[in-house]
Design a protein around this motif. Structure first.
Motif, PDB file in Angstrom:
ATOM      1  N   VAL A   1      31.903  85.977  65.393  1.00 58.52           N
ATOM      2  CA  VAL A   1      32.221  85.438  66.238  1.00 58.52           C
ATOM      3  C   VAL A   1      33.483  85.328  67.190  1.00 58.52           C
ATOM      4  CG1 VAL A   1      33.606  83.100  65.525  1.00 58.52           C
ATOM      5  CG2 VAL A   1      32.168  82.797  67.847  1.00 58.52           C
ATOM      6  N   GLN A   2      34.494  85.564  66.146  1.00 65.42           N
ATOM      7  CA  GLN A   2      35.993  86.254  66.838  1.00 65.42           C
ATOM      8  C   GLN A   2      35.293  87.772  67.501  1.00 65.42           C
ATOM      9  OE1 GLN A   2      38.533  84.337  67.320  1.00 65.42           O
ATOM     10  NE2 GLN A   2      36.634  82.747  66.208  1.00 65.42           N
ATOM     11  N   ILE A   3      35.198  89.121  67.341  1.00 65.19           N
ATOM     12  CA  ILE A   3      34.816  90.012  67.023  1.00 65.19           C
ATOM     13  C   ILE A   3      33.965  89.913  68.571  1.00 65.19           C
ATOM     14  CG2 ILE A   3      33.256  91.982  67.302  1.00 65.19           C
ATOM     15  CD1 ILE A   3      33.327  91.830  64.048  1.00 65.19           C
ATOM     16  N   ALA A   4      32.851  88.832  68.441  1.00 63.15           N
ATOM     17  CA  ALA A   4      32.453  88.889  70.010  1.00 63.15           C
ATOM     18  C   ALA A   4      33.500  88.764  70.863  1.00 63.15           C
ATOM     19  CB  ALA A   4      31.047  87.669  69.858  1.00 63.15           C
ATOM     20  N   SER A   5      34.305  87.465  71.252  1.00 65.70           N
ATOM     21  CA  SER A   5      34.656  87.203  71.875  1.00 65.70           C
ATOM     22  C   SER A   5      35.775  87.819  71.899  1.00 65.70           C
ATOM     23  CB  SER A   5      35.769  85.378  71.075  1.00 65.70           C
ATOM     24  OG  SER A   5      34.648  84.659  71.282  1.00 65.70           O
ATOM     25  N   ILE A   6      36.849  88.550  71.084  1.00 70.31           N
ATOM     26  CA  ILE A   6      37.320  89.831  71.297  1.00 70.31           C
ATOM     27  C   ILE A   6      36.657  90.995  72.123  1.00 70.31           C
ATOM     28  CG2 ILE A   6      38.747  91.704  70.559  1.00 70.31           C
ATOM     29  CD1 ILE A   6      38.910  89.786  68.062  1.00 70.31           C
ATOM     30  N   VAL A   7      35.647  91.071  71.876  1.00 73.58           N
ATOM     31  CA  VAL A   7      35.178  92.540  73.269  1.00 73.58           C
ATOM     32  C   VAL A   7      35.070  91.956  74.588  1.00 73.58           C
ATOM     33  CG1 VAL A   7      33.074  93.484  73.570  1.00 73.58           C
ATOM     34  CG2 VAL A   7      33.867  93.383  70.988  1.00 73.58           C
ATOM     35  N   ALA A   8      34.504  90.042  74.298  1.00 78.75           N
ATOM     36  CA  ALA A   8      33.835  89.382  75.852  1.00 78.75           C
ATOM     37  C   ALA A   8      35.967  89.320  76.305  1.00 78.75           C
ATOM     38  CB  ALA A   8      33.751  88.103  75.431  1.00 78.75           C
ATOM     39  N   ILE A   9      36.247  89.182  75.760  1.00 75.77           N
ATOM     40  CA  ILE A   9      38.113  88.937  76.466  1.00 75.77           C
ATOM     41  C   ILE A   9      38.575  89.884  76.685  1.00 75.77           C
ATOM     42  CG2 ILE A   9      39.987  88.518  75.803  1.00 75.77           C
ATOM     43  CD1 ILE A   9      39.517  86.064  73.923  1.00 75.77           C
TER      44      ILE A   9
ATOM     45  N   GLY B   1      42.607  85.608  69.405  1.00 75.58           N
ATOM     46  CA  GLY B   1      41.057  85.904  68.827  1.00 75.58           C
ATOM     47  C   GLY B   1      41.778  86.923  67.543  1.00 75.58           C
ATOM     48  N   LEU B   2      42.461  87.860  67.585  1.00 75.82           N
ATOM     49  CA  LEU B   2      42.858  88.870  66.706  1.00 75.82           C
ATOM     50  C   LEU B   2      43.729  88.139  65.474  1.00 75.82           C
ATOM     51  CD1 LEU B   2      44.636  91.825  69.311  1.00 75.82           C
ATOM     52  CD2 LEU B   2      42.369  91.277  67.887  1.00 75.82           C
ATOM     53  N   LEU B   3      43.990  87.075  65.582  1.00 82.13           N
ATOM     54  CA  LEU B   3      44.946  86.656  64.373  1.00 82.13           C
ATOM     55  C   LEU B   3      43.666  85.661  63.782  1.00 82.13           C
ATOM     56  CD1 LEU B   3      47.670  85.012  65.774  1.00 82.13           C
ATOM     57  CD2 LEU B   3      47.471  86.956  64.335  1.00 82.13           C
ATOM     58  N   LEU B   4      42.679  84.787  64.660  1.00 84.88           N
ATOM     59  CA  LEU B   4      41.906  84.632  64.176  1.00 84.88           C
ATOM     60  C   LEU B   4      40.336  85.499  62.900  1.00 84.88           C
ATOM     61  CD1 LEU B   4      41.111  81.745  66.725  1.00 84.88           C
ATOM     62  CD2 LEU B   4      41.940  81.351  63.937  1.00 84.88           C
ATOM     63  N   LEU B   5      39.847  86.128  63.583  1.00 90.59           N
ATOM     64  CA  LEU B   5      39.618  87.618  63.393  1.00 90.59           C
ATOM     65  C   LEU B   5      40.227  88.044  61.739  1.00 90.59           C
ATOM     66  CD1 LEU B   5      37.080  89.613  62.847  1.00 90.59           C
ATOM     67  CD2 LEU B   5      39.156  91.272  64.375  1.00 90.59           C
ATOM     68  N   THR B   6      41.766  88.278  62.151  1.00 93.25           N
ATOM     69  CA  THR B   6      42.198  88.699  61.303  1.00 93.25           C
ATOM     70  C   THR B   6      41.817  87.632  59.159  1.00 93.25           C
ATOM     71  OG1 THR B   6      44.020  89.797  62.099  1.00 93.25           O
ATOM     72  CG2 THR B   6      44.704  89.603  60.103  1.00 93.25           C
TER      73      THR B   6
ATOM     74  N   TRP C   1      44.405  84.224  74.499  1.00 89.11           N
ATOM     75  CA  TRP C   1      43.049  84.299  74.129  1.00 89.11           C
ATOM     76  C   TRP C   1      42.807  84.661  72.964  1.00 89.11           C
ATOM     77  CZ3 TRP C   1      39.735  81.995  78.476  1.00 89.11           C
ATOM     78  CH2 TRP C   1      40.414  80.385  78.281  1.00 89.11           C
ATOM     79  N   LEU C   2      42.997  86.215  73.879  1.00 88.66           N
ATOM     80  CA  LEU C   2      42.845  87.850  72.809  1.00 88.66           C
ATOM     81  C   LEU C   2      44.225  88.146  71.638  1.00 88.66           C
ATOM     82  CD1 LEU C   2      41.743  90.427  72.557  1.00 88.66           C
ATOM     83  CD2 LEU C   2      43.668  91.283  74.533  1.00 88.66           C
ATOM     84  N   ILE C   3      44.953  87.148  71.774  1.00 87.10           N
ATOM     85  CA  ILE C   3      45.849  87.368  70.823  1.00 87.10           C
ATOM     86  C   ILE C   3      45.497  86.358  69.695  1.00 87.10           C
ATOM     87  CG2 ILE C   3      48.522  86.911  69.731  1.00 87.10           C
ATOM     88  CD1 ILE C   3      49.496  88.404  72.747  1.00 87.10           C
TER      89      ILE C   3
END
Ligand SMILES: [Zn+2]
Length: 106
Positions: A62-70, A44-49, A40-42
């Motif tokens: 939303v991706q930054i929030a998810s990455i922090v929480a993950i 999230g990083l791809l989706l953030l990009t 999920w972290l990987i």
């Protein structure tokens, strides 16, 4: 219509709280698959990009929030050293309902 997106973003952020709270307060990572959270972290990083390249503020947030929480979840799960009373009771109940051999094989 953008309000729907922000509401969804808020729910994504709120959805992580029960898991993070359990890990932080109980120090119990029972049932958590670190591999799943790393995937999920990987993702999230791809989706953030992708969101960043498209200059999409909502999906970037939303991706930054998810990455922090993950990331918090993974760190807290790796630090967890106990099984909370709730999950210990669930484990005991499981042992009582199945032959021991099946539990050992899992
Ligand atoms: Zn627990």
């Amino acid at each position: 219509m953008e309000m729907i997106g922000w509401l969804g973003t808020a729910l994504v952020i709120v959805a992580y709280f029960p898991q993070i709270r359990h890990l932080y307060v109980e120090k119990c990572a029972w049932g958590i698959s670190i591999s799943t959270w790393v995937i999920w972290l990987i993702a999230g990083l791809l989706l953030l990009t992708y969101a960043w390249l498209r200059s999409d503020v909502l999906f970037t947030v939303v991706q930054i929030a998810s990455i922090v929480a993950i990331t918090a979840t993974i760190i807290l799960a790796k630090r967890s050293t106990t099984i909370c009373p709730y999950h210990l009771a669930a484990t005991e109940k499981l042992k009582g309902s199945r032959p021991q051999r099946q539990l050992d094989e899992q």
